[in-house]
Design a protein around this motif. Sequence first.
Motif, PDB file in Angstrom:
ATOM      1  N   LEU A 185      31.567 -53.785 -36.541  1.00 53.60           N
ATOM      2  CA  LEU A 185      31.742 -52.645 -35.629  1.00 53.60           C
ATOM      3  C   LEU A 185      30.741 -51.536 -35.941  1.00 53.60           C
ATOM      4  CD1 LEU A 185      33.193 -51.093 -33.392  1.00 53.60           C
ATOM      5  CD2 LEU A 185      34.887 -50.372 -35.085  1.00 53.60           C
ATOM      6  N   GLN A 186      30.553 -51.281 -37.259  1.00 52.94           N
ATOM      7  CA  GLN A 186      29.607 -50.218 -37.650  1.00 52.94           C
ATOM      8  C   GLN A 186      28.190 -50.581 -37.201  1.00 52.94           C
ATOM      9  OE1 GLN A 186      30.945 -47.530 -38.753  1.00 52.94           O
ATOM     10  NE2 GLN A 186      32.943 -48.464 -38.990  1.00 52.94           N
ATOM     11  N   ARG A 187      27.861 -51.865 -37.290  1.00 51.77           N
ATOM     12  CA  ARG A 187      26.535 -52.315 -36.830  1.00 51.77           C
ATOM     13  C   ARG A 187      26.391 -52.110 -35.334  1.00 51.77           C
ATOM     14  NH1 ARG A 187      24.565 -57.927 -39.603  1.00 51.77           N
ATOM     15  NH2 ARG A 187      25.354 -57.477 -41.664  1.00 51.77           N
ATOM     16  N   ARG A 188      27.460 -52.409 -34.602  1.00 50.15           N
ATOM     17  CA  ARG A 188      27.403 -52.235 -33.146  1.00 50.15           C
ATOM     18  C   ARG A 188      27.200 -50.754 -32.810  1.00 50.15           C
ATOM     19  NH1 ARG A 188      31.529 -53.947 -28.353  1.00 50.15           N
ATOM     20  NH2 ARG A 188      30.930 -56.008 -29.017  1.00 50.15           N
ATOM     21  N   ILE A 189      27.931 -49.884 -33.528  1.00 45.98           N
ATOM     22  CA  ILE A 189      27.794 -48.443 -33.292  1.00 45.98           C
ATOM     23  C   ILE A 189      26.355 -48.010 -33.559  1.00 45.98           C
ATOM     24  CG2 ILE A 189      28.492 -46.171 -34.174  1.00 45.98           C
ATOM     25  CD1 ILE A 189      31.312 -47.385 -34.622  1.00 45.98           C
ATOM     26  N   GLN A 190      25.794 -48.495 -34.674  1.00 43.71           N
ATOM     27  CA  GLN A 190      24.409 -48.135 -35.020  1.00 43.71           C
ATOM     28  C   GLN A 190      23.437 -48.651 -33.964  1.00 43.71           C
ATOM     29  OE1 GLN A 190      23.284 -46.136 -37.181  1.00 43.71           O
ATOM     30  NE2 GLN A 190      25.013 -45.838 -38.531  1.00 43.71           N
ATOM     31  N   LEU A 191      23.659 -49.905 -33.529  1.00 40.45           N
ATOM     32  CA  LEU A 191      22.758 -50.502 -32.536  1.00 40.45           C
ATOM     33  C   LEU A 191      22.795 -49.710 -31.225  1.00 40.45           C
ATOM     34  CD1 LEU A 191      20.863 -52.936 -32.002  1.00 40.45           C
ATOM     35  CD2 LEU A 191      22.834 -54.105 -31.027  1.00 40.45           C
ATOM     36  N   GLU A 192      24.017 -49.362 -30.777  1.00 40.66           N
ATOM     37  CA  GLU A 192      24.150 -48.584 -29.546  1.00 40.66           C
ATOM     38  C   GLU A 192      23.484 -47.218 -29.702  1.00 40.66           C
ATOM     39  OE1 GLU A 192      28.165 -48.364 -28.018  1.00 40.66           O
ATOM     40  OE2 GLU A 192      28.405 -50.528 -28.129  1.00 40.66           O
ATOM     41  N   SER A 193      23.661 -46.603 -30.890  1.00 40.07           N
ATOM     42  CA  SER A 193      23.067 -45.277 -31.139  1.00 40.07           C
ATOM     43  C   SER A 193      21.551 -45.346 -31.091  1.00 40.07           C
ATOM     44  CB  SER A 193      23.489 -44.743 -32.507  1.00 40.07           C
ATOM     45  OG  SER A 193      24.857 -44.826 -32.661  1.00 40.07           O
ATOM     46  N   ILE A 194      20.987 -46.391 -31.731  1.00 37.00           N
ATOM     47  CA  ILE A 194      19.523 -46.535 -31.744  1.00 37.00           C
ATOM     48  C   ILE A 194      19.014 -46.794 -30.324  1.00 37.00           C
ATOM     49  CG2 ILE A 194      17.627 -48.011 -32.548  1.00 37.00           C
ATOM     50  CD1 ILE A 194      19.253 -48.362 -35.164  1.00 37.00           C
ATOM     51  N   ALA A 195      19.745 -47.614 -29.568  1.00 29.86           N
ATOM     52  CA  ALA A 195      19.325 -47.919 -28.191  1.00 29.86           C
ATOM     53  C   ALA A 195      19.323 -46.644 -27.346  1.00 29.86           C
ATOM     54  CB  ALA A 195      20.260 -48.965 -27.585  1.00 29.86           C
ATOM     55  N   ILE A 196      20.363 -45.819 -27.513  1.00 30.74           N
ATOM     56  CA  ILE A 196      20.437 -44.564 -26.744  1.00 30.74           C
ATOM     57  C   ILE A 196      19.299 -43.634 -27.159  1.00 30.74           C
ATOM     58  CG2 ILE A 196      21.803 -42.450 -26.384  1.00 30.74           C
ATOM     59  CD1 ILE A 196      24.333 -44.270 -26.683  1.00 30.74           C
ATOM     60  N   ALA A 197      19.082 -43.519 -28.491  1.00 30.36           N
ATOM     61  CA  ALA A 197      18.011 -42.640 -28.991  1.00 30.36           C
ATOM     62  C   ALA A 197      16.653 -43.106 -28.472  1.00 30.36           C
ATOM     63  CB  ALA A 197      18.015 -42.635 -30.516  1.00 30.36           C
ATOM     64  N   PHE A 198      16.438 -44.421 -28.466  1.00 26.75           N
ATOM     65  CA  PHE A 198      15.171 -44.978 -27.979  1.00 26.75           C
ATOM     66  C   PHE A 198      14.991 -44.662 -26.493  1.00 26.75           C
ATOM     67  CE2 PHE A 198      12.795 -48.394 -25.931  1.00 26.75           C
ATOM     68  CZ  PHE A 198      11.618 -48.390 -26.665  1.00 26.75           C
ATOM     69  N   ALA A 199      16.045 -44.884 -25.709  1.00 27.25           N
ATOM     70  CA  ALA A 199      15.951 -44.663 -24.259  1.00 27.25           C
ATOM     71  C   ALA A 199      15.684 -43.183 -23.947  1.00 27.25           C
ATOM     72  CB  ALA A 199      17.235 -45.132 -23.581  1.00 27.25           C
ATOM     73  N   VAL A 200      16.447 -42.302 -24.600  1.00 24.95           N
ATOM     74  CA  VAL A 200      16.277 -40.859 -24.343  1.00 24.95           C
ATOM     75  C   VAL A 200      14.908 -40.399 -24.836  1.00 24.95           C
ATOM     76  CG1 VAL A 200      17.165 -38.549 -24.882  1.00 24.95           C
ATOM     77  CG2 VAL A 200      18.757 -40.406 -24.420  1.00 24.95           C
ATOM     78  N   GLY A 201      14.524 -40.850 -26.049  1.00 27.75           N
ATOM     79  CA  GLY A 201      13.227 -40.454 -26.616  1.00 27.75           C
ATOM     80  C   GLY A 201      12.067 -40.929 -25.757  1.00 27.75           C
ATOM     81  N   ALA A 202      12.121 -42.204 -25.340  1.00 29.45           N
ATOM     82  CA  ALA A 202      11.036 -42.755 -24.507  1.00 29.45           C
ATOM     83  C   ALA A 202      10.960 -42.021 -23.175  1.00 29.45           C
ATOM     84  CB  ALA A 202      11.271 -44.246 -24.278  1.00 29.45           C
ATOM     85  N   SER A 203      12.120 -41.715 -22.587  1.00 28.71           N
ATOM     86  CA  SER A 203      12.133 -40.995 -21.308  1.00 28.71           C
ATOM     87  C   SER A 203      11.525 -39.605 -21.472  1.00 28.71           C
ATOM     88  CB  SER A 203      13.563 -40.849 -20.782  1.00 28.71           C
ATOM     89  OG  SER A 203      14.177 -42.091 -20.721  1.00 28.71           O
ATOM     90  N   ALA A 204      11.886 -38.933 -22.589  1.00 29.13           N
ATOM     91  CA  ALA A 204      11.376 -37.575 -22.822  1.00 29.13           C
ATOM     92  C   ALA A 204       9.854 -37.591 -22.998  1.00 29.13           C
ATOM     93  CB  ALA A 204      12.043 -36.976 -24.067  1.00 29.13           C
TER      94      ALA A 204
ATOM     95  N   ALA B  50      21.174 -39.479 -34.566  1.00 30.16           N
ATOM     96  CA  ALA B  50      22.367 -38.868 -35.158  1.00 30.16           C
ATOM     97  C   ALA B  50      23.333 -38.397 -34.068  1.00 30.16           C
ATOM     98  CB  ALA B  50      21.966 -37.711 -36.064  1.00 30.16           C
ATOM     99  N   SER B  51      22.796 -37.768 -33.018  1.00 34.52           N
ATOM    100  CA  SER B  51      23.656 -37.278 -31.933  1.00 34.52           C
ATOM    101  C   SER B  51      24.325 -38.456 -31.228  1.00 34.52           C
ATOM    102  CB  SER B  51      22.846 -36.489 -30.901  1.00 34.52           C
ATOM    103  OG  SER B  51      22.016 -35.568 -31.539  1.00 34.52           O
ATOM    104  N   ALA B  52      23.542 -39.500 -30.947  1.00 32.51           N
ATOM    105  CA  ALA B  52      24.087 -40.682 -30.260  1.00 32.51           C
ATOM    106  C   ALA B  52      25.142 -41.357 -31.137  1.00 32.51           C
ATOM    107  CB  ALA B  52      22.966 -41.664 -29.932  1.00 32.51           C
ATOM    108  N   PHE B  53      24.942 -41.338 -32.458  1.00 31.24           N
ATOM    109  CA  PHE B  53      25.895 -41.940 -33.395  1.00 31.24           C
ATOM    110  C   PHE B  53      27.250 -41.232 -33.304  1.00 31.24           C
ATOM    111  CE2 PHE B  53      27.842 -41.629 -37.656  1.00 31.24           C
ATOM    112  CZ  PHE B  53      28.182 -42.952 -37.832  1.00 31.24           C
ATOM    113  N   VAL B  54      27.209 -39.892 -33.287  1.00 29.79           N
ATOM    114  CA  VAL B  54      28.455 -39.111 -33.221  1.00 29.79           C
ATOM    115  C   VAL B  54      29.214 -39.451 -31.936  1.00 29.79           C
ATOM    116  CG1 VAL B  54      29.374 -36.759 -32.998  1.00 29.79           C
ATOM    117  CG2 VAL B  54      27.589 -37.244 -34.676  1.00 29.79           C
ATOM    118  N   VAL B  55      28.487 -39.515 -30.820  1.00 33.01           N
ATOM    119  CA  VAL B  55      29.121 -39.803 -29.515  1.00 33.01           C
ATOM    120  C   VAL B  55      29.646 -41.235 -29.481  1.00 33.01           C
ATOM    121  CG1 VAL B  55      28.698 -40.004 -27.027  1.00 33.01           C
ATOM    122  CG2 VAL B  55      27.666 -38.116 -28.322  1.00 33.01           C
ATOM    123  N   THR B  56      28.814 -42.185 -29.921  1.00 29.42           N
ATOM    124  CA  THR B  56      29.215 -43.605 -29.867  1.00 29.42           C
ATOM    125  C   THR B  56      30.417 -43.879 -30.766  1.00 29.42           C
ATOM    126  OG1 THR B  56      26.868 -44.121 -29.574  1.00 29.42           O
ATOM    127  CG2 THR B  56      28.324 -45.970 -30.031  1.00 29.42           C
TER     128      THR B  56
END
Lengths: 132, 68
Positions: free
Chosen positions: A72-91, A121-127
């Motif tokens: 579960l922790q890995r899934r949370i991390q993976l989702e957080s990284i995916a969100i960070a990547f998507a937001v960062g790339a868009s920005a 870190a922000s995506a991790f807190v939300v996820t």
Amino acid sequence: MDRTRDYFKCYYDPRFIAWTWAGVAVLLVATLAGLAFEKGSIGRFVCAGVQASTMGALIVSAVLRMRHLDELQRRIQLESIAIAFAVGASAITGWGYFEHAGAPRFDWGLWIWPILVALWASAFVVTRRRYQ
Amino acid sequence: MKNKLRDLRSERGWSQGELAERLAVSRQTVNAIETEKYDPSLPLAFKIARQFSRPIEEIFEDGDGRRR
């Protein structure tokens, strides 16, 4: 209380924390030492090399640490990284369009890592909240 | 996916933390499975089944399966 203990059990590893802080210290020292040399000099390039390789080592240690997490922790991390990547790339892409339109150039090379880590870190807190 | 993890754990008088330790996962993972916010992987489901000495289908209930 229980939740806090659980959080530390998952993510707190004294060796990992010590290694990370040592890496941060090396980065700071290399940055300050680099300023003592002229731009384009060998000394400056050596310091830049130390900075880049330390950064790489920190990333590898973070990835190795993730292997100790449960599914579960890995899934949370993976989702957080995916969100960070998507937001960062868009920005970055979004700002690129503005730069072409005449907006001031931004030094992404220097700021991309702190921005991505902050987004992660922000995506991790939300996820993490979704699974509580 | 519905499951009887909370009931089985309570029957044995284990806390979420105790069960988490037996399964080598975090307490948050046990809580997320119990509250049905997270479906465990097949290896973890087998581990849970072994821990309670029950078949998987007795602990985890696939809602779709009953309609067939």
